[in-house]
Scaffold this motif. Structure first.
Motif: not given
Length: 222
Positions: A16-17, A44-47, A189-193
């Motif tokens: 999750d990003i 990966a299954n990215l969301r 803050g981002v990105p947060g994975m």
């Protein structure tokens, strides 16, 4: 020694990003992760999840240099050096940053609404990449409905349906709820994975660091 798992038997990893489309480190971080996944032979299954770096940004946006100076106190020289570094990193990863003196930063709430809609169409990921390209490679206004619909079309979505989704307002409340979900969990803050729903990694950490995280997730899955 970690047991070796054949690539075809490796589990699909959930990632999750939390991200904003005007955050250059978000596309850098994703591309580093993408390389790490390829190096490890993992899928990966990215969301993607919404985060607004500048929720009070007016629709007309702001000159990028002015914004960086006001928000972070950076000198013109520091700002130029940072843009040059981003351009170099992007080129190494196959992404074109095209900054200039007229580059602007935009309000992204509409973009996040469109991403919320695209998730239901199964095309969220290609739309996210198209929006990064629109913002950083094309210098387009990602708060503009026409620009957003053009990006949707490049991502394999119906442009008219995208326009209807934006004009309906149906995705305003769900987007706000998703933003609140992540900010209430400490994302500032981002990105947060988030890997496998367990490990939060913030910032663009580099291919080697992501490989280490992937190896850890793989070992635990084994």
């Amino acid at each position: 020694m970690t047991e070796q798992i054949p690539p075809q038997d490796r589990p699909v990893l959930q990632v999750d990003i939390v991200s904003d489309v005007v955050c250059p480190w978000c596309i850098i971080g994703f591309l580093q992760l993408d390389r790490a996944l390829a190096a490890e032979g993992m899928i990966a299954n990215l969301r993607w999840h919404p985060f607004e770096l500048n929720p009070d940004m007016p629709l007309e946006g702001q000159n990028l240099r002015e914004h960086i100076t006001e928000k972070y106190g950076s000198s013109p020289a520091d700002s130029a050096a940072a843009r040059a570094r981003l351009t170099e990193l992007g080129a190494e990863l196959g992404f074109a940053f095209r900054f200039n003196d007229d580059s602007r930063i935009w309000n992204t709430f509409r973009a996040h609404q469109l991403l919320d809609w695209a998730e239901g169409q199964g095309r969220q990921h290609p739309l996210k990449l198209a929006l990064f390209e629109a913002c950083f490679s094309k210098g387009q206004d990602v708060s503009d409905i026409d620009v957003l619909c053009e990006a949707a079309a490049r991502a394999g979505l119906d442009a008219d349906a995208a326009r209807d989704a934006l004009l309906s307002g149906d995705h305003e409340a769900p987007t706000r709820e998703k933003q609140a979900f992540w900010t209430n969990r400490g994302i500032t803050g981002v990105p947060g994975m988030v890997f496998a729903g367990r490990y939060l990694v913030t910032g663009a950490q580099g291919v080697d660091t992501y490989r280490q995280i992937l190896q850890r997730c793989l070992a635990e899955a084994a």
